[in-house]
Design an enzyme around this catalytic site. Structure first.
Site, PDB file in Angstrom:
ATOM      1  N   GLY A 183       0.832  -1.216   0.000  1.00 55.30           N
ATOM      2  CA  GLY A 183       0.000   0.000   0.000  1.00 55.30           C
ATOM      3  C   GLY A 183       0.862   1.260   0.000  1.00 55.30           C
ATOM      4  N   ARG A 200       0.840  -4.971  -5.507  1.00 56.32           N
ATOM      5  CA  ARG A 200       0.963  -6.197  -4.710  1.00 56.32           C
ATOM      6  C   ARG A 200       1.165  -7.299  -5.740  1.00 56.32           C
ATOM      7  NH1 ARG A 200      -0.474  -4.388   0.372  1.00 56.32           N
ATOM      8  NH2 ARG A 200      -2.224  -2.939   0.521  1.00 56.32           N
ATOM      9  N   ASP A 205       5.248  -5.267   5.917  1.00 52.30           N
ATOM     10  CA  ASP A 205       5.822  -6.588   6.210  1.00 52.30           C
ATOM     11  C   ASP A 205       5.826  -7.521   4.994  1.00 52.30           C
ATOM     12  OD1 ASP A 205       2.952  -6.736   6.580  1.00 52.30           O
ATOM     13  OD2 ASP A 205       3.295  -8.746   7.365  1.00 52.30           O
ATOM     14  N   THR A 222       4.205   2.273   5.674  1.00 54.63           N
ATOM     15  CA  THR A 222       2.819   1.791   5.731  1.00 54.63           C
ATOM     16  C   THR A 222       2.058   2.657   6.723  1.00 54.63           C
ATOM     17  OG1 THR A 222       1.360   0.018   6.552  1.00 54.63           O
ATOM     18  CG2 THR A 222       3.614  -0.022   7.360  1.00 54.63           C
ATOM     19  N   ASP A 263      -0.113   1.653   8.624  1.00 54.77           N
ATOM     20  CA  ASP A 263      -0.618   0.826   9.735  1.00 54.77           C
ATOM     21  C   ASP A 263       0.187   0.935  11.037  1.00 54.77           C
ATOM     22  OD1 ASP A 263      -2.434   0.018   7.841  1.00 54.77           O
ATOM     23  OD2 ASP A 263      -1.449  -1.898   7.428  1.00 54.77           O
ATOM     24  N   ASP A 291       2.700  -0.818  12.215  1.00 55.36           N
ATOM     25  CA  ASP A 291       2.658  -2.142  12.844  1.00 55.36           C
ATOM     26  C   ASP A 291       3.976  -2.907  12.704  1.00 55.36           C
ATOM     27  OD1 ASP A 291       2.578  -2.481  10.129  1.00 55.36           O
ATOM     28  OD2 ASP A 291       0.935  -3.911  10.115  1.00 55.36           O
ATOM     29  N   ARG A 310      -5.500  -2.627   8.789  1.00 56.56           N
ATOM     30  CA  ARG A 310      -5.462  -4.088   8.639  1.00 56.56           C
ATOM     31  C   ARG A 310      -5.639  -4.738  10.013  1.00 56.56           C
ATOM     32  NH1 ARG A 310      -3.621  -6.749   3.995  1.00 56.56           N
ATOM     33  NH2 ARG A 310      -2.482  -4.924   3.317  1.00 56.56           N
TER      34      ARG A 310
HETATM   35  O1  F6P Z   1      -1.438  -1.806   4.691  1.00 59.46           O
HETATM   36  C1  F6P Z   1      -2.012  -0.579   4.367  1.00 59.46           C
HETATM   37  C2  F6P Z   1      -3.488  -0.745   4.102  1.00 59.46           C
HETATM   38  O2  F6P Z   1      -4.017   0.520   3.769  1.00 59.46           O
HETATM   39  C3  F6P Z   1      -4.287  -1.375   5.243  1.00 59.46           C
HETATM   40  O3  F6P Z   1      -4.585  -0.452   6.256  1.00 59.46           O
HETATM   41  C4  F6P Z   1      -5.489  -1.884   4.494  1.00 59.46           C
HETATM   42  O4  F6P Z   1      -6.082  -2.967   5.175  1.00 59.46           O
HETATM   43  C5  F6P Z   1      -4.897  -2.325   3.177  1.00 59.46           C
HETATM   44  O5  F6P Z   1      -3.700  -1.604   3.002  1.00 59.46           O
HETATM   45  C6  F6P Z   1      -5.790  -2.121   1.977  1.00 59.46           C
HETATM   46  O6  F6P Z   1      -5.132  -2.637   0.872  1.00 59.46           O
HETATM   47  P1  F6P Z   1      -5.600  -2.380  -0.641  1.00 59.46           P
HETATM   48  O7  F6P Z   1      -5.304  -0.963  -0.983  1.00 59.46           O
HETATM   49  O8  F6P Z   1      -4.795  -3.349  -1.432  1.00 59.46           O
HETATM   50  O9  F6P Z   1      -7.062  -2.660  -0.665  1.00 59.46           O
END
Ligand code: F6P
Length: 327
Positions: free
Chosen positions: A14, A75, A106, A129, A131, A133, A175
Site C-alpha cells: 500500500g 501487490r 511486512d 505503511t 498501519d 505495525d 489491517r
Molecule cells: O497496509 C495498508 C493498508 O491501507 C491497510 O490499512 C489496508 O487494510 C490495506 O492496506 C488495503 O489494501 P488495498 O489498498 O490493497 O485494498
C-alpha cells in the site's frame, strides 16, 4: 564484499504519504556518495517486468510534498513464487543493480528477505505503511499523515452528528493493527474505540453508549478498526441498533482516503531520515536490516525480527484513559 555501484529503490504494498520524500532522500544520498540509482516502478512486479528508470538528483525534484508514490506500487503474486523471484533477480543482474532499498510493509520485507536469502543481494528496508505495525520502529512512514486525515474526518462527522443528535460508527484502516483507531479515537474524542488487539463485547459497548445518553450526551462517535473481531462498522451498527434506541445510527467507512494526501511535516522528515540512513547503511555493508526510528534515534533492526514480531503493541494505558475521558 564488493563495493556497491548501483542501488535499486522501489515502493511496494500500500502507498503511504512520505514515500516520495523517502525516495528523494535515497536518490540524492546515493548520488552524493558516488553511487548510481535506479527507480523500479511498481515494486516487485516492475522488477519482473523490467520497469527500471535511471534516477538523477533532478528526477526527484518537487516530490517531497506529494502523497502517493511517484515510483508507483503494486501487490505482486508472481514474486511469491521461487520462479518469479529468480526472474526478478536475473533482471536486476542484467541491469547492474547490486543492492536494494525497498520501502513498504511486512509483505515487502518478506519478499526482500527471501530475495536476499536466495541470491545474496544486500537489502536495507524502510517501513512505509500507514498501519504503524512494524517492530523496530516507533513510527512507520505515512502513519502520522493518515491519522491526521482520520482526525480531520472525525471532526467533520462530529459537526453533523451533533447537529442531528446521531450516533456514528466510523471505520478506519490499519489491517490487523489498531494503532490508527486508538490514536485517532483519543485525538478525536471518541466515545468508544474498538480494536483488533482487544475484544469488545457488544453489550458492554451498548451499556457505555446508554450511560452517555442518560448523562445528556446528545451524540456519539465510535471508532472501529477494520480488523476488529466484531466484523466491521456495519455489523457493529446492526447489532447495536437491535437494542439501543437513544439516537439515530449512521456508519462511515473512511477507506482509501486515509492513504492519500500531502504528507505531514513529520512524515517528510521521517522519510528523509530513513532514506538517508538506509543508503548509508547499505554502503557501509549492512544487509537484511530495517531502518527504524526508536526514541527519535535511527536504528537498524534485523529484517526477520521486524517481520516476525510485526504487530502494533496495544497501549493499554491510552485505551483506559480514552474510556475515562469520554464519560
Ligand atoms: O497496509 C495498508 C493498508 O491501507 C491497510 O490499512 C489496508 O487494510 C490495506 O492496506 C488495503 O489494501 P488495498 O489498498 O490493497 O485494498
Amino acid at each position: 564484499m564488493a563495493s556497491i555501484k548501483k542501488i535499486g529503490v522501489f515502493t511496494s504494498g500500500g502507498d503511504a504519504p512520505g514515500m516520495n520524500a523517502c525516495v528523494r532522500a535515497v536518490v540524492r544520498t546515493a548520488i552524493y556518495l558516488g553511487k548510481e540509482v535506479v527507480g523500479i516502478h511498481q515494486g516487485y512486479q516492475g522488477m519482473i517486468d523490467k520497469k527500471f528508470i535511471n534516477m538523477d538528483a533532478r528526477s526527484v525534484r518537487n516530490i517531497i510534498q506529494l502523497g502517493g508514490t511517484v515510483l508507483k506500487t503494486a501487490r505482486c503474486a508472481e514474486f511469491r513464487t521461487a520462479e518469479g523471484r529468480e526472474k526478478a533477480y536475473k533482471n536486476l543482474v542484467e541491469e547492474g543493480i547490486d543492492a536494494l532499498v525497498p520501502i513498504g510493509g511486512d509483505g515487502t520485507f518478506t519478499g526482500a528477505e527471501l530475495l536476499s536469502g536466495e541470491f545474496g543481494i544486500p537489502v536495507v528496508c524502510i517501513p512505509g505503511t500507514i498501519d504503524n505495525d512494524l517492530y523496530g520502529s516507533d513510527f512507520t512512514l505515512g502513519y502520522d499523515t493518515a491519522t491526521n486525515t482520520v482526525i480531520e474526518a472525525i471532526d467533520k462527522i462530529r459537526d453533523t452528528a451533533a447537529s442531528h443528535d446521531r450516533l456514528f460508527f466510523v471505520e478506519v484502516m490499519g489491517r490487523d493493527s489498531g494503532c490508527i483507531a486508538l490514536h485517532a479515537g483519543v485525538a478525536g474524542g471518541a466515545e468508544a474505540i474498538l480494536l483488533p488487539e482487544k475484544e469488545t463485547a457488544i453489550d458492554d459497548l451498548i451499556h457505555k453508549l446508554e450511560e452517555g445518553a442518560l448523562s445528556k450526551k446528545s451524540s456519539s462517535i465510535v471508532i472501529i478498526a477494520e480488523g476488529d473481531k466484531n466484523g466491521g462498522a456495519y455489523n457493529v451498527a446492526k447489532r447495536v441498533k437491535e437494542k439501543f434506541n437513544f439516537y439515530d445510527i449512521k456508519v462511515t467507512i473512511l477507506g482509501h482516503l486515509q492513504r492519500g494526501g500531502t504528507p505531514s511535516s513529520f512524515d517528510r522528515v521521517l522519510g528523509s531520515r530513513m532514506g538517508y540512513a538506509a543508503v548509508r547503511a547499505i554502503i557501509a555493508g549492512e544487509t537484511r536490516k530495517m531502518v527504524g526510528l526508536r526514541g527519535n534515534m535511527i536504528q537498524l533492526t534485523p529484517l526477520e525480527d521486524a517481520i516476525h514480531n510485526h504487530s502494533f503493541k496495544l497501549e493499554e494505558d491510552l485505551l483506559e484513559m480514552a474510556t475515562i475521558l469520554s464519560i
